[in-house]
Design a protein around this motif. Sequence first.
Motif, PDB file in Angstrom:
ATOM      1  N   HIS A 165       0.678  -1.259   0.149  1.00 30.35           N
ATOM      2  CA  HIS A 165       0.015  -0.327  -0.024  1.00 30.35           C
ATOM      3  C   HIS A 165       0.865   1.241  -0.110  1.00 30.35           C
ATOM      4  O   HIS A 165       2.096   1.210   0.269  1.00 30.35           O
ATOM      5  CB  HIS A 165      -0.977   0.176   1.187  1.00 30.35           C
ATOM      6  CG  HIS A 165      -0.288  -0.146   2.515  1.00 30.35           C
ATOM      7  ND1 HIS A 165       0.304   1.030   3.139  1.00 30.35           N
ATOM      8  CD2 HIS A 165       0.213  -0.976   3.439  1.00 30.35           C
ATOM      9  CE1 HIS A 165       0.760   0.935   4.338  1.00 30.35           C
ATOM     10  NE2 HIS A 165       0.494  -0.393   4.433  1.00 30.35           N
ATOM     11  N   GLY A 166       0.425   2.282  -0.667  1.00 32.31           N
ATOM     12  CA  GLY A 166       1.002   3.455  -0.534  1.00 32.31           C
ATOM     13  C   GLY A 166       0.700   4.369   0.707  1.00 32.31           C
ATOM     14  O   GLY A 166       0.531   3.444   1.709  1.00 32.31           O
ATOM     15  N   GLU A 191       1.997   4.102   7.410  1.00 33.99           N
ATOM     16  CA  GLU A 191       3.303   4.446   6.516  1.00 33.99           C
ATOM     17  C   GLU A 191       3.260   3.420   5.544  1.00 33.99           C
ATOM     18  O   GLU A 191       2.815   2.338   5.685  1.00 33.99           O
ATOM     19  CB  GLU A 191       4.441   4.106   7.455  1.00 33.99           C
ATOM     20  CG  GLU A 191       5.841   4.769   6.743  1.00 33.99           C
ATOM     21  CD  GLU A 191       6.924   4.314   7.515  1.00 33.99           C
ATOM     22  OE1 GLU A 191       8.136   4.204   7.218  1.00 33.99           O
ATOM     23  OE2 GLU A 191       7.000   4.876   8.623  1.00 33.99           O
ATOM     24  N   ALA A 192       3.549   3.957   4.146  1.00 37.39           N
ATOM     25  CA  ALA A 192       3.535   3.185   2.942  1.00 37.39           C
ATOM     26  C   ALA A 192       4.777   2.113   3.194  1.00 37.39           C
ATOM     27  O   ALA A 192       5.747   2.141   3.810  1.00 37.39           O
ATOM     28  CB  ALA A 192       3.993   4.078   1.768  1.00 37.39           C
ATOM     29  N   ASN A 193       4.423   1.091   2.243  1.00 35.75           N
ATOM     30  CA  ASN A 193       5.224  -0.238   2.457  1.00 35.75           C
ATOM     31  C   ASN A 193       5.552  -0.431   0.824  1.00 35.75           C
ATOM     32  O   ASN A 193       6.111  -1.670   0.692  1.00 35.75           O
ATOM     33  CB  ASN A 193       4.656  -1.349   3.026  1.00 35.75           C
ATOM     34  CG  ASN A 193       3.455  -1.918   2.355  1.00 35.75           C
ATOM     35  OD1 ASN A 193       2.839  -1.533   1.335  1.00 35.75           O
ATOM     36  ND2 ASN A 193       3.098  -3.144   2.873  1.00 35.75           N
ATOM     37  N   GLY A 221      -1.455  -3.833  -8.329  1.00 36.10           N
ATOM     38  CA  GLY A 221      -1.129  -2.846  -7.375  1.00 36.10           C
ATOM     39  C   GLY A 221      -2.078  -1.409  -7.313  1.00 36.10           C
ATOM     40  O   GLY A 221      -2.527  -1.153  -8.720  1.00 36.10           O
ATOM     41  N   ASN A 222      -2.288  -0.791  -6.485  1.00 34.75           N
ATOM     42  CA  ASN A 222      -3.064   0.515  -6.598  1.00 34.75           C
ATOM     43  C   ASN A 222      -4.514   0.191  -7.067  1.00 34.75           C
ATOM     44  O   ASN A 222      -4.969   1.074  -7.900  1.00 34.75           O
ATOM     45  CB  ASN A 222      -2.327   1.341  -7.137  1.00 34.75           C
ATOM     46  CG  ASN A 222      -2.943   2.975  -7.226  1.00 34.75           C
ATOM     47  OD1 ASN A 222      -3.355   3.449  -5.969  1.00 34.75           O
ATOM     48  ND2 ASN A 222      -2.673   3.872  -8.137  1.00 34.75           N
ATOM     49  N   THR A 223      -4.936  -0.797  -6.639  1.00 28.95           N
ATOM     50  CA  THR A 223      -6.477  -1.006  -7.220  1.00 28.95           C
ATOM     51  C   THR A 223      -7.335   0.066  -6.885  1.00 28.95           C
ATOM     52  O   THR A 223      -7.428   0.469  -5.818  1.00 28.95           O
ATOM     53  CB  THR A 223      -7.031  -2.642  -6.898  1.00 28.95           C
ATOM     54  OG1 THR A 223      -6.793  -2.544  -5.303  1.00 28.95           O
ATOM     55  CG2 THR A 223      -5.843  -3.513  -7.170  1.00 28.95           C
ATOM     56  N   TYR A 224      -8.405   0.161  -7.889  1.00 28.39           N
ATOM     57  CA  TYR A 224      -9.346   0.974  -7.611  1.00 28.39           C
ATOM     58  C   TYR A 224      -9.025   2.784  -6.894  1.00 28.39           C
ATOM     59  O   TYR A 224      -9.553   3.166  -6.561  1.00 28.39           O
ATOM     60  CB  TYR A 224     -10.593   0.476  -6.683  1.00 28.39           C
ATOM     61  CG  TYR A 224     -10.979  -0.677  -7.001  1.00 28.39           C
ATOM     62  CD1 TYR A 224     -11.713  -0.907  -8.233  1.00 28.39           C
ATOM     63  CD2 TYR A 224     -10.836  -1.802  -6.274  1.00 28.39           C
ATOM     64  CE1 TYR A 224     -12.338  -1.830  -8.767  1.00 28.39           C
ATOM     65  CE2 TYR A 224     -11.406  -3.034  -6.655  1.00 28.39           C
ATOM     66  CZ  TYR A 224     -11.965  -3.135  -7.819  1.00 28.39           C
ATOM     67  OH  TYR A 224     -12.619  -4.455  -8.247  1.00 28.39           O
TER      68      TYR A 224
END
Length: 172
Positions: A20-21, A27-29, A141-144
């Motif tokens: 996730h961003g 915190e983003a991973n 990645g980064n869905t929807y």
Amino acid sequence: MSTRAELAEIAKLEALRPFHGILPDEEANIQPIVSLFPKWNIEQADRNWCAGFVYYCCVKAGFSIPYSPNECISCSLAGCGGWEEFAIGDKRIEYHCGSDDNFIPEAGDIVLYDRVINNLEHDHIGIVLEDKKDKIIVAEGNTYNDNVSRVLVRYKDEHIRAYVRIPDDFSY
């Protein structure tokens, strides 16, 4: 030995991690993805890392592909358009229009979408895990545009721009 089947397995595991961003109170991973693109940082990648996720999975599966092949005139493989340029420009890679009813996607194929995130051409990308009659199971990645990776079902419809098939053991 890098194979599309291995790519599909890795993509499934990595999508279910999930990556996730930047999220509220989290915190983003996505640093393992972002670190593959030297001119990128987490803030620049945030909400725009679907193609980076695909590249990360390809590298993890053992495919030897530079982040910015010569065929990527306008960008690197951090962008969906770069994947399309790369596939069309390298004759060893299969590129099939989404409207080609004779093409049957397989696990490990890369799918390019139109108008699923930002209502733009080639605005999203994923990795096929399984083909169904009128649907595909994909890792993305980064869905929807919610900044999270996951495995999901997509209909085979007008949103599928193209499929990219990298040959097993591909080395740039």
